[in-house]
Design a protein around this motif. Structure first.
Motif: not given
Length: 208
Positions: A11, A15, A20-21, A46-47, A50, A111, A115
Motif C-alpha cells: 500500500s 500510495f 492514495y485516491d 483503505k483509509e 493509510l 506520501l 496526501q
C-alpha cells in the motif's frame, strides 16, 4: 513478513507513487498476492491502512533515542551546543539520516507531501511536526547562540531558523519530485548539501 506487513508495504509503495485516491483495494490485494476480501481480516478500510502508515511514522519521532536525549536538549548549559554548534547540528542530522535511510520511511515522506492536501490529520501533522516545531527548535538554537555571543548581536534568530530550515525542506521536495524510488546516492547528496548549508550559515553569522 506476515500478511498485514505485506499489505502495509505494498500500500505504501502504491500510495507514494500514484497517490492514495488512485489506488484501489484490488490493486493492493494483487500486489500482496491475496484476494481483496482478505484485506478486511487485517484492515477495515483503505483509509485504515493509510492511518496505520501515518501512525507508524509519527512514532518514529517519539521513539528516536538521540532526538529525545538530554544531549539534544535546547539549554544554555548544554556544553556541546555552546562549544560546538556544528557538532550539535551534525548529530541531529545523523539521527534524521538514519531514519530516512530506510526505504519505507522515505516513501512515507513522499506520501505525506502528496496526501497533506487531501487529509486533514496529515495536513495538521505536517504543519505542526514538520514545520512549526522544527522552526521553534532552531529559533531556540540560534537564540542561545546569540545570547552566548557566538553569533552576532544583530542576527534575528527567527529569520535564521527559517533560512536554515527552508533549505533542507527544499532539498527534500526536490528529491521526492525527481525520483519514484529515491536512490541512496540521492539521499547521501541531500544530507551532504544540507550539512554544507548549515556550516555556511553558522560561519556567516558567527562572531569573528
Amino acid at each position: 513478513m506476515n500478511t498485514k506487513e505485506k499489505i502495509f508495504d505494498v500500500s505504501l509503495d502504491l500510495f507514494s507513487k500514484k497517490g492514495y485516491d488512485s489506488v484501489s483495494l484490488k490493486e493492493i490485494a494483487d500486489g500482496v498476492g491475496i484476494k481483496k476480501s482478505s484485506i478486511y481480516s487485517h484492515y477495515p478500510s483503505k483509509e485504515a491502512i493509510l492511518m496505520d502508515i501515518f501512525d507508524y511514522f509519527t512514532g518514529l519521532f517519539e521513539m528516536d533515542e538521540l532526538l529525545n536525549s538530554k544531549e539534544y536538549m535546547l539549554d544554555e548549559n548544554n556544553e556541546m551546543l555552546v562549544e560546538n554548534p556544528k557538532l550539535f547540528y551534525h548529530l541531529g542530522s545523523e539521527a534524521i539520516k538514519n531514519m530516512l535511510s530506510q526505504e519505507r520511511n522515505l516513501k512515507i515522506w513522499k506520501l505525506i507531501f502528496i496526501q497533506m492536501h487531501h487529509n486533514e490529520e496529515i495536513r495538521l501533522f505536517f504543519q505542526n511536526e514538520i514545520l512549526v516545531k522544527p522552526l521553534l527548535f532552531w529559533n531556540g538554537f540560534f537564540t542561545i547562540l546569540k545570547e552566548k555571543g557566538i553569533i552576532r548581536k544583530d542576527c534575528n534568530p527567527k529569520l535564521l531558523a527559517k533560512e536554515y530550515y527552508s533549505f533542507p525542506i527544499y532539498l527534500l521536495l526536490e528529491m521526492c519530485a525527481k525520483y519514484d524510488d529515491i536512490p541512496q546516492s540521492g539521499l547521501d547528496n541531500f544530507f551532504f548539501e544540507a550539512e554544507e548549508h548549515a556550516k555556511f550559515l553558522l560561519e556567516s553569522v558567527k562572531v569573528k
